[in-house]
Design a protein around this motif. Structure first.
Motif, mmCIF file in Angstrom:
data_model
loop_
_atom_site.group_PDB
_atom_site.id
_atom_site.type_symbol
_atom_site.label_atom_id
_atom_site.label_comp_id
_atom_site.label_asym_id
_atom_site.label_seq_id
_atom_site.Cartn_x
_atom_site.Cartn_y
_atom_site.Cartn_z
ATOM 1 N N ILE A 244 -15.399 10.021 -4.171
ATOM 2 C CA ILE A 244 -15.655 10.988 -5.089
ATOM 3 C C ILE A 244 -16.806 10.873 -5.732
ATOM 4 O O ILE A 244 -17.648 9.708 -5.662
ATOM 5 C CB ILE A 244 -14.301 10.519 -6.181
ATOM 6 N N VAL A 245 -17.205 11.992 -6.595
ATOM 7 C CA VAL A 245 -18.388 12.027 -7.141
ATOM 8 C C VAL A 245 -18.358 11.030 -8.188
ATOM 9 O O VAL A 245 -17.574 10.971 -9.019
ATOM 10 C CB VAL A 245 -18.787 13.479 -7.595
ATOM 11 N N GLY A 246 -19.556 10.195 -8.276
ATOM 12 C CA GLY A 246 -19.510 9.209 -9.416
ATOM 13 C C GLY A 246 -18.861 7.931 -8.971
ATOM 14 O O GLY A 246 -19.182 6.830 -9.400
ATOM 15 N N GLY A 247 -18.254 7.701 -7.819
ATOM 16 C CA GLY A 247 -17.333 6.358 -7.460
ATOM 17 C C GLY A 247 -18.558 5.732 -6.670
ATOM 18 O O GLY A 247 -19.016 6.312 -5.643
ATOM 19 N N ILE A 248 -18.465 4.286 -6.956
ATOM 20 C CA ILE A 248 -19.275 3.470 -6.131
ATOM 21 C C ILE A 248 -18.522 2.392 -5.389
ATOM 22 O O ILE A 248 -18.946 1.628 -4.589
ATOM 23 C CB ILE A 248 -20.629 2.794 -6.519
ATOM 24 N N GLY A 249 -17.572 2.178 -6.069
ATOM 25 C CA GLY A 249 -16.437 1.155 -5.516
ATOM 26 C C GLY A 249 -15.050 1.860 -5.279
ATOM 27 O O GLY A 249 -14.759 2.372 -6.128
ATOM 28 N N TYR A 250 -14.218 1.279 -4.177
ATOM 29 C CA TYR A 250 -12.897 1.644 -4.295
ATOM 30 C C TYR A 250 -11.941 0.368 -4.056
ATOM 31 O O TYR A 250 -12.310 -0.592 -3.220
ATOM 32 C CB TYR A 250 -12.893 2.672 -2.948
ATOM 33 N N VAL A 251 -10.630 0.345 -4.626
ATOM 34 C CA VAL A 251 -9.774 -0.670 -4.753
ATOM 35 C C VAL A 251 -8.631 -0.155 -4.078
ATOM 36 O O VAL A 251 -8.143 0.892 -4.439
ATOM 37 C CB VAL A 251 -9.605 -1.081 -6.057
ATOM 38 N N TRP A 252 -8.145 -0.815 -2.953
ATOM 39 C CA TRP A 252 -6.844 -0.622 -2.340
ATOM 40 C C TRP A 252 -5.811 -1.327 -3.031
ATOM 41 O O TRP A 252 -6.018 -2.540 -3.472
ATOM 42 C CB TRP A 252 -6.920 -0.944 -0.880
ATOM 43 N N THR A 253 -4.542 -0.566 -3.033
ATOM 44 C CA THR A 253 -3.405 -1.377 -3.576
ATOM 45 C C THR A 253 -2.324 -1.131 -2.608
ATOM 46 O O THR A 253 -2.051 -0.041 -2.060
ATOM 47 C CB THR A 253 -3.153 -1.084 -5.265
ATOM 48 N N VAL A 254 -1.200 -1.997 -2.604
ATOM 49 C CA VAL A 254 -0.027 -1.551 -1.979
ATOM 50 C C VAL A 254 1.054 -1.948 -2.885
ATOM 51 O O VAL A 254 1.161 -3.428 -3.535
ATOM 52 C CB VAL A 254 0.157 -2.585 -0.758
ATOM 53 N N ASN A 255 2.009 -1.213 -3.190
ATOM 54 C CA ASN A 255 2.925 -1.367 -4.209
ATOM 55 C C ASN A 255 2.409 -1.978 -5.781
ATOM 56 O O ASN A 255 3.025 -2.573 -6.116
ATOM 57 C CB ASN A 255 4.071 -2.147 -3.785
ATOM 58 N N GLY A 256 1.059 -1.470 -6.014
ATOM 59 C CA GLY A 256 0.452 -2.102 -7.126
ATOM 60 C C GLY A 256 -0.165 -3.272 -7.046
ATOM 61 O O GLY A 256 -0.817 -3.584 -7.991
ATOM 62 N N THR A 257 -0.251 -3.943 -6.029
ATOM 63 C CA THR A 257 -0.977 -5.257 -5.647
ATOM 64 C C THR A 257 -2.262 -4.884 -5.080
ATOM 65 O O THR A 257 -2.277 -4.229 -4.101
ATOM 66 C CB THR A 257 0.018 -5.943 -4.756
ATOM 67 N N ILE A 258 -3.233 -5.289 -5.736
ATOM 68 C CA ILE A 258 -4.840 -5.186 -5.048
ATOM 69 C C ILE A 258 -4.664 -5.871 -3.691
ATOM 70 O O ILE A 258 -4.454 -6.793 -3.461
ATOM 71 C CB ILE A 258 -5.643 -5.604 -6.074
ATOM 72 N N GLN A 259 -5.546 -5.273 -2.719
ATOM 73 C CA GLN A 259 -5.738 -5.573 -1.258
ATOM 74 C C GLN A 259 -7.034 -5.719 -1.325
ATOM 75 O O GLN A 259 -7.708 -4.840 -0.882
ATOM 76 C CB GLN A 259 -4.873 -4.687 -0.377
ATOM 77 N N PRO A 260 -7.704 -6.972 -1.506
ATOM 78 C CA PRO A 260 -8.858 -6.965 -1.232
ATOM 79 C C PRO A 260 -9.507 -7.146 0.217
ATOM 80 O O PRO A 260 -8.595 -7.188 1.072
ATOM 81 C CB PRO A 260 -9.403 -8.590 -1.762
#
Length: 161
Positions: free
Chosen positions: A51-67
């Motif tokens: 997306i425009v302006g995005g430099i980082g993106y966080v993945w989640t599965v059922n609300g839990t962050i997936q590093p």
């Protein structure tokens, strides 16, 4: 130090008022791609456009962050892909959310999500109507003596109930 009027020296303080990053981010340009149904432990690759302006993106599965998070360093990247597999049957919500130094991943736009159904092996009965007979074919090779000749073959079909 800046040269002032008539040779005088002046100290000037410069304050930057604009943030070092965009204060808002654009909307997701397209849906996340990837399979909607997976078997247990089957890897599935999921892709999203940045997306425009995005430099980082966080993945989640059922609300839990997936590093780890996906991050744009110096060169603009138009999309990221990541592979996930699930060890238990069920329904999962896979999401990715954008951020930058001024906008946390919890801010707008909303996360880009996809629902994934994971199925496991199922025990079941195989039935057919009418009940078929299974034929076992038995071939017996009969040799008349040990000299090279064309062998005689006897084939039997035995129905099993």
């Amino acid at each position: 130090m800046v040269d002032g009027c008539c040779g005088s020296a002046c100290d000037i303080l410069i304050e930057v008022l604009s943030p070092p990053c965009p204060p808002t981010m654009g909307n997701w340009p397209s849906p996340m791609t990837g399979p909607s149904v997976l078997c247990v432990n089957q890897p599935g690759t999921f892709t999203y456009n940045t997306i425009v302006g995005g430099i980082g993106y966080v993945w989640t599965v059922n609300g839990t962050i997936q590093p780890p998070a996906d991050k744009i360093e110096d060169v603009p990247i138009s999309s990221f892909s990541r592979t996930f597999s699930f060890s238990t049957p069920g329904t999962y919500t896979l999401c990715v959310d954008g951020l930058n130094d001024c906008v946390p991943f919890t801010a707008d736009p909303s996360p880009l999500c996809k629902t994934i159904t994971v199925v496991g092996p199922v025990d079941g009965d195989i039935t057919a109507t009418p009940t078929p007979y299974v034929l076992v074919e038995l071939s017996i090779l009969l040799l008349q003596d040990m000299t090279p000749k064309t062998p005689n073959i006897l084939s039997l079909s035995i129905p099993q109930v």
